[in-house]
Design an enzyme around this catalytic site. Structure first.
Site, PDB file in Angstrom:
ATOM      1  CG  HIS A  90       4.619  -2.229   5.194  1.00 17.40           C
ATOM      2  ND1 HIS A  90       4.849  -0.704   5.198  1.00 17.40           N
ATOM      3  CD2 HIS A  90       3.382  -2.626   5.103  1.00 17.40           C
ATOM      4  CE1 HIS A  90       3.499  -0.261   5.666  1.00 17.40           C
ATOM      5  NE2 HIS A  90       2.851  -1.416   5.212  1.00 17.40           N
ATOM      6  CG  ASN A 123      -1.900  -1.221   1.455  1.00 21.73           C
ATOM      7  OD1 ASN A 123      -2.395  -1.576   0.381  1.00 21.73           O
ATOM      8  ND2 ASN A 123      -2.005  -1.661   2.542  1.00 21.73           N
TER       9      ASN A 123
HETATM   10  P1  AMP Z   1      -0.504  -1.021   6.005  1.00 20.43           P
HETATM   11  O1  AMP Z   1      -1.891  -0.680   6.266  1.00 20.43           O
HETATM   12  O2  AMP Z   1      -0.101  -1.514   4.429  1.00 20.43           O
HETATM   13  O3  AMP Z   1       0.427   0.283   6.258  1.00 20.43           O
HETATM   14  O4  AMP Z   1       0.088  -2.203   7.108  1.00 20.43           O
HETATM   15  C1  AMP Z   1       0.579  -1.981   8.154  1.00 20.43           C
HETATM   16  C2  AMP Z   1       0.543  -3.523   8.908  1.00 20.43           C
HETATM   17  O5  AMP Z   1       1.400  -3.247  10.054  1.00 20.43           O
HETATM   18  C3  AMP Z   1      -0.762  -3.873   9.339  1.00 20.43           C
HETATM   19  O6  AMP Z   1      -1.000  -5.157   8.908  1.00 20.43           O
HETATM   20  C4  AMP Z   1      -0.344  -4.093  10.972  1.00 20.43           C
HETATM   21  O7  AMP Z   1      -1.231  -5.092  11.574  1.00 20.43           O
HETATM   22  C5  AMP Z   1       0.968  -4.096  10.955  1.00 20.43           C
HETATM   23  N1  AMP Z   1       1.807  -3.686  12.132  1.00 20.43           N
HETATM   24  C6  AMP Z   1       1.416  -2.452  12.607  1.00 20.43           C
HETATM   25  N2  AMP Z   1       2.531  -2.268  13.744  1.00 20.43           N
HETATM   26  C7  AMP Z   1       3.074  -3.668  13.789  1.00 20.43           C
HETATM   27  C8  AMP Z   1       4.298  -4.148  14.837  1.00 20.43           C
HETATM   28  N3  AMP Z   1       4.527  -3.589  15.829  1.00 20.43           N
HETATM   29  N4  AMP Z   1       4.528  -5.404  14.571  1.00 20.43           N
HETATM   30  C9  AMP Z   1       3.939  -6.152  13.693  1.00 20.43           C
HETATM   31  N5  AMP Z   1       3.091  -5.566  12.680  1.00 20.43           N
HETATM   32  C10 AMP Z   1       2.552  -4.402  12.934  1.00 20.43           C
END
Ligand code: AMP
Ligand code: ZN
Length: 139
Positions: free
Chosen positions: A101, A88
Site C-alpha cells: 500500500h 513503508n
Molecule cells: P503501514 O503502517 O504503512 O502498514 O500502514 C497501515 C495503515 O493501514 C495504517 O495507516 C492504518 O490506519 C490503516 N488501516 C489498517 N486497517 C485498516 C482498515 N481496515 N481500513 C482502512 N485502513 C486501515
C-alpha cells in the site's frame, strides 16, 4: 494472487466494506481508518504483494501515475496545501499491514502533523562511511 488471511486482500477485492474513493482492475484507493490528516488515503493493490519489492514491475509502473492522478483530484477537492506520499516496507520501516500500500497524505498549513526525517548523527554515520556506501553500491 490472494492471501486468505490478509485484511487488505479482502478490502481491495470488496469482501470487506471500505470508504473507497477509486477503483480499477489493479488497485483500490480507500480512506485510512485512522487518518493522519483529513483525507489520508491508501492505494491498495488487488493482488497480494508483501511490499514494493515483492511486486511485479508491471504493477509498480502503474502506481506512481495513479498516485499523481489521485493527488491532483484530492488537491482540487480538499484544497490541501501539499502531500506526503509514504510507502513503508517491512516492520523496521513502520509497515504494519503486510500487503502493498502507498499512503497519500494531504497536508494543510495547520494540520500539526510531521513526517520530517531526523538528520543522521555524524558521530555514528561518518563521512568516510558515506564514501564506502557509495563504493559498495557502485561495485
Ligand atoms: P503501514 O503502517 O504503512 O502498514 O500502514 C497501515 C495503515 O493501514 C495504517 O495507516 C492504518 O490506519 C490503516 N488501516 C489498517 N486497517 C485498516 C482498515 N481496515 N481500513 C482502512 N485502513 C486501515
Ligand atoms: Zn493481501
Amino acid at each position: 494472487m490472494r492471501d486468505e488471511n490478509c485484511i487488505f486482500c479482502k478490502i481491495a477485492n470488496g469482501e470487506i466494506p471500505s470508504r473507497t474513493i477509486y477503483e480499477d482492475d489493479d488497485f483500490r484507493i480507500i480512506l485510512d481508518l485512522n487518518p493522519a490528516t483529513r483525507g489520508h488515503a491508501l492505494i491498495l493493490s488487488k493482488n497480494h504483494y508483501k511490499n514494493l519489492y515483492d511486486m511485479d514491475d508491471d504493477m509498480v509502473s502503474k502506481v506512481l501515475p495513479l498516485a499523481k492522478k489521485m493527488v491532483h483530484h484530492m488537491q482540487e477537492k480538499l484544497k490541501c496545501d501539499g502531500f506526503n506520499l509514504i510507502q513503508n516496507n517491512n516492520e523496521i520501516a513502520g509497515q504494519t499491514v503486510f500487503h502493498f500500500h502507498m499512503h497519500l497524505i494531504p497536508r494543510y498549513k495547520d494540520d500539526n502533523q510531521s513526517f520530517v526525517m531526523s538528520p543522521g548523527n555524524p558521530e555514528i554515520i561518518k563521512d568516510e562511511d558515506i564514501d564506502k556506501v557509495r563504493d559498495m553500491l557502485n561495485s
